[in-house]
Design a protein around this motif. Structure first.
Motif, short mmCIF file in Angstrom:
data_model
loop_
_atom_site.label_atom_id
_atom_site.label_comp_id
_atom_site.label_asym_id
_atom_site.label_seq_id
_atom_site.Cartn_x
_atom_site.Cartn_y
_atom_site.Cartn_z
N ASP A 124 0.87 -1.17 0.00
CA ASP A 124 0.00 0.00 0.00
C ASP A 124 0.91 1.23 0.00
O ASP A 124 1.53 1.56 1.01
CB ASP A 124 -0.88 -0.04 1.26
CG ASP A 124 -1.70 1.23 1.41
OD1 ASP A 124 -1.65 2.11 0.53
OD2 ASP A 124 -2.40 1.33 2.44
N THR A 126 0.15 4.28 -0.08
CA THR A 126 -0.37 5.50 0.54
C THR A 126 0.15 5.67 1.97
O THR A 126 0.02 6.73 2.55
CB THR A 126 -1.92 5.52 0.57
OG1 THR A 126 -2.39 4.43 1.37
CG2 THR A 126 -2.49 5.40 -0.84
N ASP A 127 0.77 4.60 2.52
CA ASP A 127 1.31 4.67 3.88
C ASP A 127 2.84 4.78 3.78
O ASP A 127 3.55 3.79 3.64
CB ASP A 127 0.88 3.39 4.62
CG ASP A 127 1.45 3.31 6.03
OD1 ASP A 127 2.28 4.18 6.41
OD2 ASP A 127 1.07 2.36 6.76
N SER A 129 5.29 5.44 5.83
CA SER A 129 6.20 4.80 6.79
C SER A 129 6.32 3.31 6.48
O SER A 129 7.39 2.71 6.61
CB SER A 129 5.78 5.05 8.24
OG SER A 129 4.49 4.53 8.46
N HIS A 130 5.23 2.72 6.00
CA HIS A 130 5.27 1.32 5.56
C HIS A 130 6.14 1.19 4.29
O HIS A 130 6.91 0.24 4.15
CB HIS A 130 3.85 0.82 5.30
CG HIS A 130 3.77 -0.61 4.87
ND1 HIS A 130 4.28 -1.64 5.63
CD2 HIS A 130 3.27 -1.19 3.74
CE1 HIS A 130 4.08 -2.79 4.99
NE2 HIS A 130 3.48 -2.53 3.84
N THR A 154 -6.54 4.74 -6.64
CA THR A 154 -5.69 5.14 -5.53
C THR A 154 -4.69 6.19 -6.00
O THR A 154 -4.15 6.10 -7.11
CB THR A 154 -4.90 3.92 -4.99
OG1 THR A 154 -5.84 2.92 -4.64
CG2 THR A 154 -4.07 4.29 -3.77
#
Ligand SMILES: *Cc1c(COP(=O)(O)O)cnc(C)c1O
Length: 383
Positions: A124, A126-127, A129-130, A154
């Motif tokens: 994903d 959009t995150d 930090s991930h 997205t």
């Protein structure tokens, strides 16, 4: 001063033919080119797999529109993507891509490059930090961004993800098919490579299949040029001409696609048969803020999730008359389709599976007063 986008769309690479004065570059249907002396081609052209004047005209135009240096055009978007990956990947390399990437790209990465020892992680984007966590631990050769994504719409922060990828030595590819360079310039946001399915908005009339890779780095360009030249998944002179013909009106078409889609999204958001409208121009879209920053308009693509589940979604696709039930997108005519059963059937059962109640709309440039009533009556019929 650099010329504006629409001026370049019409003129870049499109020099008047020096021998006849033809304003439109001719379609050079020649596989081979005469040499006066052995080993010295007249105008640099030898054989059309390697180089063809009509293809060169399209490639110069594409490079100019994206603000890249060199562009390479191919027989399809997937042929372009394949050429890029084969130019840069080696066994043992890793690719990080979005968990809602274009299904065909995922299929190639998983099923073609996988057995050659190339691994992948779908995340994903959009995150951030991930994203940092995954990229720093997997050290990918390529980070493949798509924004807006097909078909979930997205929005990925190109600048944010590119900065992280570059810290860890990865190349950033942006699939700019949905936005087109008329609305979004990935190189200005840090991308290294821009990919297009020119089949879609660049061609713009649902009458030609093609793809392109655009780059700024000369060394990378040389590797892609070699794959194009040696392997030959090239666009034909006629396809190159058709694509250039479409591109001349890209700017005005994208304005109209965007205003129609915005009006349609606002008209159906809140309809009783609709669970959710996925359009980045709506303030309710989770990527609205990032999209506002990196796109000049929000484009012509949207998806709708139906309250009545898969049954309602498939029913809707057969109840419109201006919207035609067909795969693909980006043409002047409006299209409707069910990704789960059609364009994204190949990712069923994978991490990229799309919701069964999802319908994708490619909003065309017809009159909005015909589009809204057509879709609203189809939605009404579901209640
Ligand atoms: C269609 C599409 C492709 C593949 O392009 P083809 O021309 O069909 O090979 C890649 N990415 C996106 C976002 C697409 O919509």
């Amino acid at each position: 001063m650099a010329q504006g986008f629409n001026t370049r769309a019409i003129h870049a690479g499109q020099a008047t033919d020096p021998t006849t004065g033809a304003v439109v570059p001719p379609i050079y249907l020649s596989s081979t080119f005469e040499q006066q002396v052995a080993g010295e081609p007249l105008a640099g052209f030898e054989y059309s797999r390697c180089d063809n004047p009509t293809r060169t005209a399209l490639q110069q135009n594409l490079a100019s529109l994206e603000g890249g240096v060199l562009a390479y055009s191919f027989a399809s978007g997937m042929a372009a993507e394949d050429a890029f990956f084969r130019a840069v990947l080696q066994p043992g390399d890793h690719i990080v891509l979005g968990n809602d990437a274009y299904g065909g790209a995922y299929r190639a990465i998983e099923q073609v490059y996988g057995p050659w020892g190339v691994t992948n992680t779908c995340i994903d984007f959009t995150d951030l930090s991930h994203v940092e966590e995954v990229i720093s631990s997997t050290k990918p050769r390529v980070v493949r961004i798509e924004t807006p994504t097909n078909p979930l719409m997205t929005i990925v922060d190109i600048e944010g993800v590119s900065a992280i990828a570059h810290q860890h030595g990865a190349l950033v590819l942006v699939d700019n098919t949905f936005a087109t360079p008329a609305l979004q310039r990935p190189f200005e946001l840090g991308a290294d490579v821009v990919l297009h399915s020119t089949t879609k908005y660049l061609g713009g009339h649902s009458d030609v299949v093609g793809g392109a890779i655009v780059v700024t780095d000369a060394e990378l360009a040389e590797k892609i040029a070699q794959i194009q030249n040696w392997m030959g998944a090239i666009s034909s002179p006629f396809d190159a001409y058709m694509t250039m013909r479409g591109i001349k009106t890209l700017g005005v078409r994208m304005e109209r696609h965007s205003s129609n889609a915005q009006a349609l999204a606002e008209a159906i958001e809140g309809h009783k048969a609709v669970e959710r409208v996925l359009y980045p121009g709506l303030p309710s879209h989770p990527g609205h803020e990032v999209a506002t920053r990196q796109m000049s308009l929000f484009g012509g693509m949207m998806s709708v999730q139906l309250a009545g589940g898969e049954k309602a979604a498939t029913a809707l696709t057969t109840r419109t008359s201006v919207f035609t039930l067909a795969p693909s997108l980006g043409g002047v005519e409006s299209l409707i389709e069910h990704p789960g059963l059609m364009t994204h059937h190949s990712v069923e059962g994978t991490a990229l599976e799309v919701p069964a109640n999802l319908v994708r709309l490619s909003v065309g440039i017809e009159d909005i007063d015909d589009l809204i009533p057509d879709l609203v009556q189809a939605l009404d019929s579901l209640l």
